[in-house]
Design a protein around this motif. Structure first.
Motif, PDB file in Angstrom:
ATOM      1  N   LYS A   1       0.849  -1.193   0.000  1.00  0.00           N
ATOM      2  CA  LYS A   1       0.000   0.000   0.000  1.00  0.00           C
ATOM      3  C   LYS A   1       0.882   1.241   0.000  1.00  0.00           C
ATOM      4  O   LYS A   1       1.921   1.270   0.652  1.00  0.00           O
ATOM      5  CB  LYS A   1      -0.885  -0.004   1.248  1.00  0.00           C
ATOM      6  CG  LYS A   1      -1.816   1.187   1.322  1.00  0.00           C
ATOM      7  CD  LYS A   1      -2.709   1.154   2.539  1.00  0.00           C
ATOM      8  CE  LYS A   1      -3.536   2.433   2.572  1.00  0.00           C
ATOM      9  NZ  LYS A   1      -4.285   2.591   3.787  1.00  0.00           N
ATOM     10  N   THR A   2       0.438   2.265  -0.713  1.00  0.00           N
ATOM     11  CA  THR A   2       1.138   3.545  -0.730  1.00  0.00           C
ATOM     12  C   THR A   2       0.524   4.457   0.331  1.00  0.00           C
ATOM     13  O   THR A   2      -0.696   4.571   0.430  1.00  0.00           O
ATOM     14  CB  THR A   2       1.033   4.206  -2.113  1.00  0.00           C
ATOM     15  OG1 THR A   2       1.627   3.340  -3.078  1.00  0.00           O
ATOM     16  CG2 THR A   2       1.748   5.546  -2.137  1.00  0.00           C
ATOM     17  N   TYR A   3       1.387   5.101   1.120  1.00  0.00           N
ATOM     18  CA  TYR A   3       0.973   6.091   2.123  1.00  0.00           C
ATOM     19  C   TYR A   3       1.552   7.435   1.726  1.00  0.00           C
ATOM     20  O   TYR A   3       2.725   7.526   1.356  1.00  0.00           O
ATOM     21  CB  TYR A   3       1.489   5.712   3.515  1.00  0.00           C
ATOM     22  CG  TYR A   3       0.808   4.511   4.110  1.00  0.00           C
ATOM     23  CD1 TYR A   3      -0.293   4.664   4.949  1.00  0.00           C
ATOM     24  CD2 TYR A   3       1.258   3.222   3.844  1.00  0.00           C
ATOM     25  CE1 TYR A   3      -0.924   3.560   5.506  1.00  0.00           C
ATOM     26  CE2 TYR A   3       0.630   2.117   4.396  1.00  0.00           C
ATOM     27  CZ  TYR A   3      -0.464   2.292   5.222  1.00  0.00           C
ATOM     28  OH  TYR A   3      -1.082   1.193   5.759  1.00  0.00           O
TER      29      TYR A   3
END
Length: 122
Positions: A17-19
């Motif tokens: 996941k990209t934050y």
């Protein structure tokens, strides 16, 4: 010298996941069910709203919640930069430890290094 990291374990499904920079990954006191690995970017670890360290590419964090009975987070993790973060739930974490002894050693090494650095702060 940094040891070989276990990023590969985090690049298999479920997808990383990209934050965004400034986004909270988890908060101190929350119940945790995942362990994380930084594939790219940097993550700040905070204790009582004070930055205690920065985790960078190849490092792992959050495993403590998977090995303690209460599953509580003892710190807050915030994306310092945009980050790509992989994760493992307890089932996959235990499988990785059983099937890949080097994975277990790398997790222990990461936490041992972190403990040594934190000890120097106090």
């Amino acid at each position: 010298m940094k040891p070989i990291k276990t990023i590969e374990a985090y690049q298999k499904p479920p997808s990383p996941k990209t934050y965004a920079a400034g986004e909270i990954i988890f908060s101190q006191g929350e119940t945790g069910s995942l362990m994380y690995g930084v594939i790219s970017g940097e993550v700040e670890m905070q204790l009582n709203s004070k930055v205690i360290e920065t985790i960078s590419m190849g490092d792992v964090f959050g495993a403590g919640a998977l090995v303690h009975d209460d599953h509580l987070r003892t710190s807050t993790a915030i994306a310092k930069t945009e980050c790509l973060i992989g994760f493992l739930d307890q089932k996959h974490f235990l499988f990785a430890i059983q099937q890949t002894p080097m994975f277990a050693i790398e997790v222990m090494r990461s936490y041992s290094d972190r403990f040594r650095r934190l000890k120097e702060l106090f």
